[in-house]
Motif scaffolding. Structure first.
Motif, PDB file in Angstrom:
ATOM      1  N   LEU A  50      11.863 -50.835 -20.207  1.00 18.39           N
ATOM      2  CA  LEU A  50      12.265 -49.939 -21.288  1.00 18.39           C
ATOM      3  C   LEU A  50      13.308 -50.666 -22.129  1.00 18.39           C
ATOM      4  N   HIS A  51      13.391 -50.236 -23.362  1.00 16.22           N
ATOM      5  CA  HIS A  51      14.332 -50.897 -24.264  1.00 16.22           C
ATOM      6  C   HIS A  51      15.137 -49.885 -25.033  1.00 16.22           C
ATOM      7  N   LEU A  52      16.264 -50.317 -25.478  1.00 22.42           N
ATOM      8  CA  LEU A  52      16.986 -49.512 -26.451  1.00 22.42           C
ATOM      9  C   LEU A  52      16.104 -49.400 -27.682  1.00 22.42           C
ATOM     10  N   GLY A  53      16.139 -48.250 -28.307  1.00 25.63           N
ATOM     11  CA  GLY A  53      15.297 -48.074 -29.472  1.00 25.63           C
ATOM     12  C   GLY A  53      15.566 -46.728 -30.095  1.00 25.63           C
ATOM     13  N   PHE A  54      14.543 -46.217 -30.776  1.00 24.67           N
ATOM     14  CA  PHE A  54      14.726 -44.964 -31.490  1.00 24.67           C
ATOM     15  C   PHE A  54      15.138 -43.835 -30.556  1.00 24.67           C
ATOM     16  N   THR A  55      14.467 -43.766 -29.403  1.00 21.72           N
ATOM     17  CA  THR A  55      14.740 -42.658 -28.476  1.00 21.72           C
ATOM     18  C   THR A  55      16.182 -42.684 -27.997  1.00 21.72           C
ATOM     19  N   THR A  56      16.654 -43.845 -27.607  1.00 22.73           N
ATOM     20  CA  THR A  56      18.023 -43.903 -27.111  1.00 22.73           C
ATOM     21  C   THR A  56      19.010 -43.578 -28.232  1.00 22.73           C
ATOM     22  N   MET A  57      18.696 -44.021 -29.432  1.00 23.83           N
ATOM     23  CA  MET A  57      19.579 -43.718 -30.550  1.00 23.83           C
ATOM     24  C   MET A  57      19.597 -42.212 -30.797  1.00 23.83           C
ATOM     25  N   LEU A  58      18.405 -41.602 -30.746  1.00 21.35           N
ATOM     26  CA  LEU A  58      18.327 -40.154 -30.957  1.00 21.35           C
ATOM     27  C   LEU A  58      19.143 -39.425 -29.894  1.00 21.35           C
ATOM     28  N   LEU A  59      18.984 -39.831 -28.652  1.00 20.02           N
ATOM     29  CA  LEU A  59      19.754 -39.197 -27.575  1.00 20.02           C
ATOM     30  C   LEU A  59      21.247 -39.335 -27.836  1.00 20.02           C
ATOM     31  N   ALA A  60      21.651 -40.511 -28.266  1.00 17.53           N
ATOM     32  CA  ALA A  60      23.074 -40.731 -28.533  1.00 17.53           C
ATOM     33  C   ALA A  60      23.555 -39.829 -29.664  1.00 17.53           C
ATOM     34  N   HIS A  61      22.736 -39.721 -30.707  1.00 17.13           N
ATOM     35  CA  HIS A  61      23.121 -38.846 -31.821  1.00 17.13           C
ATOM     36  C   HIS A  61      23.255 -37.401 -31.354  1.00 17.13           C
ATOM     37  N   ILE A  62      22.285 -36.980 -30.551  1.00 18.09           N
ATOM     38  CA  ILE A  62      22.359 -35.611 -30.041  1.00 18.09           C
ATOM     39  C   ILE A  62      23.640 -35.445 -29.230  1.00 18.09           C
ATOM     40  N   ALA A  63      23.918 -36.459 -28.419  1.00 17.76           N
ATOM     41  CA  ALA A  63      25.089 -36.362 -27.542  1.00 17.76           C
ATOM     42  C   ALA A  63      26.379 -36.238 -28.350  1.00 17.76           C
ATOM     43  N   PHE A  64      26.490 -36.939 -29.466  1.00 18.42           N
ATOM     44  CA  PHE A  64      27.765 -36.778 -30.178  1.00 18.42           C
ATOM     45  C   PHE A  64      27.749 -35.636 -31.184  1.00 18.42           C
ATOM     46  N   ASN A  65      26.558 -35.083 -31.463  1.00 17.41           N
ATOM     47  CA  ASN A  65      26.497 -33.944 -32.377  1.00 17.41           C
ATOM     48  C   ASN A  65      26.776 -32.610 -31.695  1.00 17.41           C
ATOM     49  N   ILE A  66      26.276 -32.475 -30.464  1.00 15.48           N
ATOM     50  CA  ILE A  66      26.402 -31.167 -29.793  1.00 15.48           C
ATOM     51  C   ILE A  66      27.849 -30.668 -29.769  1.00 15.48           C
ATOM     52  N   PRO A  67      28.822 -31.495 -29.436  1.00 20.56           N
ATOM     53  CA  PRO A  67      30.193 -30.987 -29.410  1.00 20.56           C
ATOM     54  C   PRO A  67      30.626 -30.380 -30.740  1.00 20.56           C
ATOM     55  N   TYR A  68      30.184 -30.972 -31.843  1.00 17.77           N
ATOM     56  CA  TYR A  68      30.570 -30.421 -33.141  1.00 17.77           C
ATOM     57  C   TYR A  68      29.929 -29.059 -33.374  1.00 17.77           C
ATOM     58  N   VAL A  69      28.667 -28.928 -32.932  1.00 19.83           N
ATOM     59  CA  VAL A  69      28.009 -27.634 -33.088  1.00 19.83           C
ATOM     60  C   VAL A  69      28.752 -26.592 -32.258  1.00 19.83           C
ATOM     61  N   ILE A  70      29.063 -26.946 -31.019  1.00 24.00           N
ATOM     62  CA  ILE A  70      29.772 -26.000 -30.157  1.00 24.00           C
ATOM     63  C   ILE A  70      31.110 -25.616 -30.792  1.00 24.00           C
ATOM     64  N   LEU A  71      31.785 -26.611 -31.315  1.00 27.74           N
ATOM     65  CA  LEU A  71      33.090 -26.357 -31.909  1.00 27.74           C
ATOM     66  C   LEU A  71      32.995 -25.373 -33.074  1.00 27.74           C
ATOM     67  N   ASN A  72      31.878 -25.393 -33.777  1.00 30.34           N
ATOM     68  CA  ASN A  72      31.729 -24.486 -34.910  1.00 30.34           C
ATOM     69  C   ASN A  72      31.198 -23.121 -34.511  1.00 30.34           C
ATOM     70  N   VAL A  73      30.358 -23.101 -33.489  1.00 27.31           N
ATOM     71  CA  VAL A  73      29.775 -21.822 -33.079  1.00 27.31           C
ATOM     72  C   VAL A  73      30.789 -21.022 -32.253  1.00 27.31           C
ATOM     73  N   ALA A  74      31.568 -21.731 -31.443  1.00 33.77           N
ATOM     74  CA  ALA A  74      32.465 -21.052 -30.510  1.00 33.77           C
ATOM     75  C   ALA A  74      33.403 -20.030 -31.173  1.00 33.77           C
ATOM     76  N   PRO A  75      34.083 -20.398 -32.289  1.00 35.60           N
ATOM     77  CA  PRO A  75      34.993 -19.410 -32.876  1.00 35.60           C
ATOM     78  C   PRO A  75      34.276 -18.135 -33.309  1.00 35.60           C
ATOM     79  N   LYS A  76      33.044 -18.293 -33.798  1.00 36.11           N
ATOM     80  CA  LYS A  76      32.291 -17.112 -34.221  1.00 36.11           C
ATOM     81  C   LYS A  76      31.986 -16.238 -33.015  1.00 36.11           C
ATOM     82  N   LEU A  77      31.676 -16.874 -31.904  1.00 34.87           N
ATOM     83  CA  LEU A  77      31.406 -16.102 -30.692  1.00 34.87           C
ATOM     84  C   LEU A  77      32.668 -15.369 -30.257  1.00 34.87           C
ATOM     85  N   ARG A  78      33.804 -16.049 -30.401  1.00 39.32           N
ATOM     86  CA  ARG A  78      35.044 -15.442 -29.964  1.00 39.32           C
ATOM     87  C   ARG A  78      35.362 -14.245 -30.839  1.00 39.32           C
TER      88      ARG A  78
END
Lengths: 277, 660, 389
Positions: B148-176
């Protein structure tokens, strides 16, 4: 745990995989030799790079300070404008972020070159002749790197400070004036302490990427201004393949950032409200 | 606010915006430049926009950027929203602990996140390789890929990994902020939990979701560092492409693509603003937004779901199709140096064979080695230089070639075969050869440069570009001191280092460059550089003041040869490519384009005639000899040989030390 | 009465071209408890903010002790404010909030720079003030740890510690619940008497105004409708607006035949008012609690009960008199559909000149809506505060 709590399970697993595990693996790398044995050399040998650490922190600190000096008054004054003005201004600040920061940095390259726009301009107005030089060296200097950092990360300073100031209850300012505070005192005693959380998150949001950048120093510093980011990049994808050392430097950088942030957060309690937008 | 103060504050705000937008305006203006300089205006033209759509590298990277951003945004928005809901139904203690972990990627420097993910993927791939081999061994139903190699999939996973916290940070206050009784109320009124979720919770937290998605998208688009470490070499976002280009020459096509991106964002924003303003005005007027009558069908929820399903399928189909279009055809992954091929040859090869060429570049042998080692590369064919080939062979990283399949190998001159790096010639087919020398700008340097000493002297302090790789830079210094470039004597190497370090301290070097040298020298931004003969000829086309010399102390002469990596997935295609590139026709075209001499004797001999036919003027013999260095000059030059590990480590250490 | 302290002369104010204050004249005496009362948008908060110095009137003058102070900024005025939602500084604890003004120093005659107040004195004055507002022992608490009532007290202490000549209170009790509000009303009155300073109090709650004030200023549409003691205002409303806004009133059209004789419902009644032109059309106010219910045959007027609501002390009874619905508050129960008679004594009838408000109020045909209006006021008032520049 109730039913809704189950939604958290996949994310907890995800975090374990993509947040915790990578850091643990990095930790393992940092303490291993190329052959896989345990060693502390990666950390012990880091003394050689003290000057890189020093330069990184020095330049990042300057950039952060400049951002603060520009960003704070900017945010403060913006927050005092009309709603329409504010909205447009916010959009204008966000807009460049939708262009990749490398594009913007690249643009500075051609502006700062020895035959770039600024030098051409100076030449045209005869400044260079007056000084008796062929050009003013701008690119490949520490100043250019700081400029690149300020340019790219200024919005990160403005956004949190602005969003705190704009939410300040106006009646607090009136109350202070009412109690005898002059405009300067209102600012010092009320606005400044209350906007501190914004300043803290702004400072961290500028400092962390600045101290770790490698693209900006590479493009505008021309390889003469090696920073921590360059050093790490060199160990992974650059000319000096040594991922163990790279991991160790990354760990140190992470530790320093954590310490800085803990100290900073100590100043600005209630940081949560301040984080972005 | 007092008027004066307001004026002052507006002035500052204006100045900041000027600062923010001046470079962008500059970028846009020069996208319409007729010339190819990014600093000198040569008239208006749309030329670069036309070029842009022809440029496969840029177009593909734009596509990759958008695809990874959009996919990462969609996935992380959905996942982040559910995660936030999940987190908010946990107890306070647990939630706070998890949120602390969640904050790590936001808090960490991008480079740390990128590096840790890169190491994680590489470790996973190693584990996977073992597992797949075992699995394929015990059963024969499913064949798992072992590499297996680094490629599109790994990049996508990495993007998802650093994006999710921002989504949570924005959704959380609304939930609160959300009244916890809302869901109860909805269920009380007869909703199932799912209905309550869609009808009550989602609309309630929608602003958070939207801003979360927006930030995720912004972060993805703006990211470079994390992509750089997780995408490997086969996938390239626009930022990575630009970064690659900044090392040699940024074409104004980049200005064009930035302009288009910027304008489209601007248009989107304006459209959105106008729409909002219109809604607001309508609200102010007190009129309810007029609704057009909606056909009953469009109101049916099953129709909605069906439509959503169809849309999702369509999206998936498009992605798969595009993926397919790029993947199912036979492919060969080639890695070479910048401006080291006539790109028409790629198209020609693709047409002739139907094999898609995935052509990538790196900027030095050392970088190539790092990429291979870190598992970031999935190349089939690489074109390293002599000493690197020796190293790769020593580390068992190359696959022996099947010369039966490379008939054109016969045309390669004997003087380029069985060289020290590949004594039995089992692994290599030479691609080019040439020399390293000093390039200087005669408009800025009065005297004739003849010795390596000149590049370390104070005469041109601040005007000299040092070559940015340890072997060449230290090699030059060794030559200057009269030592062999292949010495393993630590004292000699250290002496060479001291020569460099001393010059650095004296401020002789303006910078350390590899392919950046093109732009810098052509633009007259530095007086002296050391680089390769072929590249000098390319530069000469753009700046006639440049001169090239092989110093009297001698220099390095090198051979870059095509090799196939161990376990290359496209072994057959790799051979076709190598044979194609070794042919006389390809060699001629290539030589004409890159100005590096070919080892194909037939092509070498035919080139002056080829040139004359093409340009209807005779080839300047002097230039020809710079390209194809005559034997008497070559005698002064040494080939880099394989250095033992201790010496390599010494080189690395000294090199890093020089950098700091 | 004591001497005059503040005077507004012909003050006008407008926001975005909308007139908010329309040539107001008002004087306020030293040590009095004056209430600005009116519905939202009536200009009461604007008036208060003009006195506080947060707004400068477009026209007219503000005089303090006879000196014009239009252009003196808030921090130089001897006036302190208790804000609508307290505006306590969240980054300071209770003690520091109260000490805020003291830490800024005090003015010394003839010197531009303020003089520092010694720490000891600050401590003493703050503790003294906290004692006045019954918050001793809370000085180290964070603001967020306090209840609404406690925050209220901090806000008052913070304003009073500077020893202002005037304390401005902008709907200070609006955010408190009913019980607490009642307690704080008497508390405020007590503090005002103890400190012997002027309170200018803004509210839309007429009961609050009646209970606390020495003087009430009823405002509407940027104009002062009536100034007077609570008793004056209640018993002798000047126009239909005041009558309706203060307490409950039945307001009918009438004609003043001569002094002490008014005609309505085609019947002449004796009254105590005089000084009207002969046959002048007037508004007649009858308070619901003043109406006596008698058997139909002995009543001056006869009507039919259309609705009855039990209110604890009394019944709100709506009675239809020839299509005009009256509210009568009575302790006797009369069922819906019953015919009853009423008797009006001369001192139950108040006569007012016709005004722009005539015909707008005083009919209880839509009884429930009248009550609702009051509930909306608080919400609207917030908007009023927000639009101020």
């Amino acid at each position: 745990m109730n039913k809704r709590g189950l939604f958290a399970v996949p994310y907890v697993i995800w975090m374990g995989l993509f947040v915790v595990a990578p850091i643990l693996i990095m930790l393992v790398y940092a303490f291993s030799t190329a052959g896989g044995g345990f060693t502390l050399d990666n950390f012990l040998g880091m003394g050689d790079y003290l000057s890189v650490f020093g330069r990184s922190f020095y330049l990042a600190l300057i950039a952060t300070l400049v951002c603060l000096l520009i960003g704070y008054p900017m945010s403060y004054w913006m927050a005092r404008e009309g709603a329409r003005f504010q909205k447009v201004a916010m959009l204008l600040i966000m807009l460049p972020m939708w262009m990749n920061f490398l594009l913007r940095t690249y643009s500075w390259m051609s502006i700062l070159e020895n035959n770039g726009l600024i030098n051409q301009f100076f030449r045209a107005i005869g400044l260079l002749d007056a000084l008796g030089v062929d050009h003013i060296q701008m690119i490949r200097t520490p100043g250019a790197v700081v400029l690149g950092m300020v340019y790219n990360y200024l919005p990160f300073m403005i956004l949190p400070i602005y969003s705190v100031i704009v939410k300040l209850d106006r009646s607090l300012l009136e109350a202070a004036a009412d109690l005898g505070a002059s405009a300067g005192q209102v600012f010092r005693k009320v606005i400044l302490p209350l906007s501190l959380p914004g300043v803290v998150s702004g400072v961290t949001m500028v400092f962390v990427p600045s101290v770790s950048t490698f693209a900006i120093s590479r493009l505008l510093g021309g390889g003469t201004q090696m920073m921590l980011g360059d050093l790490i990049e060199q160990q992974f994808l650059g000319g000096a393949y040594d991922p163990q050392l790279g991991a160790a430097i990354s760990m140190v950088m992470m530790a320093i950032v954590v310490v800085c942030m803990t100290v900073m957060n100590h100043f600005g309690e209630g940081e949560e409200q301040a984080v972005m937008l | 606010m007092k008027r004066q103060e307001r004026l002052g504050s507006r002035l500052l705000i204006g100045l900041v915006f000027l600062f923010l937008y001046a470079p962008i305006v500059f970028l846009i203006v020069f996208s319409f430049n007729a010339g190819d300089s990014s600093a000198v205006w040569r008239g208006f033209s749309l030329h670069w926009y036309a070029e842009l759509f022809q440029n496969r590298l840029i177009m593909e990277s734009v596509y990759t950027t958008l695809l990874v951003s959009i996919l990462a945004t969609i996935i992380s928005t959905i996942a982040g929203t559910f995660a936030a809901i999940g987190l908010y139904s946990l107890g306070r203690r647990k939630r706070d602990a998890l949120l602390a972990v969640n904050n790590i990627p936001m808090m960490n420097a991008d480079i740390v996140t990128g590096v840790s993910l890169c190491l994680f993927f590489v470790a996973f791939f190693q584990g996977w390789g073992g597992f797949a081999k075992w699995f394929n061994g015990v059963q024969s139903l499913v064949e798992l890929p072992t590499r297996l190699h680094l490629g599109f999939t790994t990049m996508l996973l990495a993007h998802i990994a650093f994006n999710i916290p921002y989504v949570i940070l924005n959704v959380a206050p609304k939930l609160r902020q959300m009244d916890r009784n809302l869901i109860d109320a909805a269920q009380d009124l007869g909703c199932t939990w799912m209905q309550a979720f869609w009808k009550v919770v989602v609309p309630e937290i929608k602003p958070g979701i939207v801003s979360g998605a927006l930030i995720a998208f912004t972060m993805s688009i703006d990211d470079f560092v994390i992509s750089y470490f997780t995408a490997g070499s086969s996938t390239s976002t626009l930022a990575m492409t630009i970064y690659g280009m900044t090392k040699r020459r940024i074409t104004p096509e980049i200005n064009a693509v930035s302009t288009l991106l910027f304008l489209s964002v601007l248009v989107l924003l304006l459209a959105n603003n106008i729409r909002e303003a219109r809604l607001e005005r309508r609200r102010e007027l007190g009129a309810a937004p007029r609704r057009r009558p909606v056909p009953a069908l469009l109101q049916n929820k099953w129709f909605h779901r069906g439509a959503a399903a169809v849309a999702a399928c369509a999206l998936a189909a498009v992605i798969l199709f595009l993926h397919d279009a790029t993947a199912s055809r036979p492919v060969v992954n080639v890695c070479s140096w910048g401006e080291y091929i006539d790109t028409d040859l790629i198209d020609q090869f693709e047409e002739e064979t139907g094999i898609r060429v995935n052509y990538q570049t790196v900027d030095s042998n050392e970088t190539l080695y790092s990429l291979l080692k870190s598992g970031g590369a999935d190349y089939d064919v690489i074109v390293p230089s002599d000493y690197m080939i020796a190293l790769l062979i020593a580390e068992d990283m190359l696959e022996p070639l099947d010369y039966q399949k490379i008939p054109n190998f016969a045309k390669i001159g004997d003087r380029f075969k069985y060289l020290s790096y590949d004594p039995d010639n089992l692994y290599t087919v030479p691609y080019t050869w040439g020399t390293l020398g000093i390039i200087y700008n005669t408009a800025m340097v009065e005297k004739e440069i003849a010795s390596w000493r000149d590049i370390y002297s104070d005469d041109y302090a601040g005007q000299v570009l040092l070559i940015n790789n340890s072997r060449d830079a230290l090699g030059e210094a060794l030559l200057c001191l009269g030592y062999s470039v292949n010495t393993t004597d630590e004292g000699e190497i250290r002496a060479a280092y001291e020569l460099l370090a001393d010059a650095t301290r004296r401020g002789v070097f303006q910078g350390k460059v590899m392919d950046e040298v093109f732009q810098t020298m052509e633009g007259g931004n530095a007086a002296i550089a050391t680089y390769y003969a072929g590249d000098y000829l390319t530069m000469l086309e753009n700046n006639e003041d440049l001169a090239f010399v092989i110093p009297e102390e001698g220099s390095n002469w090198f051979v870059d040869a095509m090799c196939v990596l161990k376990d290359a997935p496209h072994y057959e295609e790799a051979h076709q490519w190598i044979d194609f590139m070794a042919s006389t026709e390809a060699s001629l075209a290539n030589m004409d384009f890159i100005w590096y001499a070919s080892p194909n004797e037939e092509a070498l001999a035919a080139y002056p005639a080829y040139y004359e036919e093409l340009y209807e003027e005779p080839l300047d013999q002097e230039l020809y000899e710079i390209m194809a260095t005559p034997p008497e000059v070559l005698e002064r030059c040494e080939v880099y040989e394989y250095l033992p590990p201790e010496t390599r480590t010494l080189y690395n250490d000294l090199w890093i030390k020089l950098g700091i | 009465m004591s001497k005059e302290l503040i005077r507004l002369v012909n003050c006008s104010m407008a926001f975005d071209g909308e007139q908010v204050l329309d040539h107001i004249d008002l004087y306020i005496n030293d040590s009095e408890f004056l209430t600005l009362l009116g519905p939202s948008g009536c200009g009461k908060t604007t008036t208060l903010r003009i006195i506080g110095g947060f707004l400068t009137p477009l026209e007219g003058e503000v005089l303090f002790d006879g000196v014009r102070i239009n252009d003196i900024p808030p921090h130089l005025r001897q006036v302190n404010t208790v804000f609508q939602r307290y505006a306590l500084f969240p980054h300071l604890n209770v003690f520091e909030n109260v000490a805020f003004g003291l830490r800024l120093g005090r003015k010394v005659e003839g010197q531009k720079k303020k003089e520092r107040i010694p720490e000891e004195e600050i401590r003493e004055r703050v503790m003294e003030m906290l004692e006045v507002v019954s918050l001793k022992g809370f000085e180290n608490r964070r603001i967020t740890e306090l209840s609404g009532g406690q925050q209220q007290r901090v806000a008052i202490a913070r304003a009073l510690v500077n020893r202002p000549k005037v304390l401005l209170l902008d709907e200070p009790l609006g955010a408190l619940d009913l019980r607490l509000r009642k307690d704080m009303q008497s508390e405020l009155k007590r503090i005002q008497q103890q400190m012997e300073i002027t309170f200018i109090y803004v509210t839309h709650d007429q009961e609050e105004a009646l209970a606390m004030s020495d003087t009430i200023v009823v405002m509407d549409q940027g104009r002062i409708q009536q100034i007077g003691t609570p008793e004056d205002i209640y018993n002798e409303p000047k126009n239909a607006f005041v009558a309706d806004f203060i307490g409950e009133s039945n307001i009918l059209d009438g004609v003043m035949h001569e002094d002490f004789v008014v005609e309505f419902f085609n019947r002449k009644f004796k009254c105590l008012d005089k000084g009207f032109a002969p046959m002048e059309p007037v508004d007649v106010v009858i308070r619901p609690e003043d109406v006596d219910i008698v058997p139909p045959e002995s009543g001056q007027l006869r009507g039919t009960v259309t609705s009855v609501t039990f209110k604890g002390v009394h019944y709100d009874t709506i009675v239809d008199f020839k299509g005009f619905k009256w509210l009568i508050q009575t302790t006797d129960f009369h069922d819906v559909g019953e015919t009853i008679g009423i008797v009006l004594n001369p001192d139950d009838i108040h006569i007012m000149h016709k005004s722009q408000y005539s015909g707008l109020f005083g009919d209880y045909s839509s009884y429930s809506e009248e009550y609702d209006e009051i509930g909306d006021v608080a919400k609207l008032d917030e908007e009023e505060g927000a639009q101020d520049e």
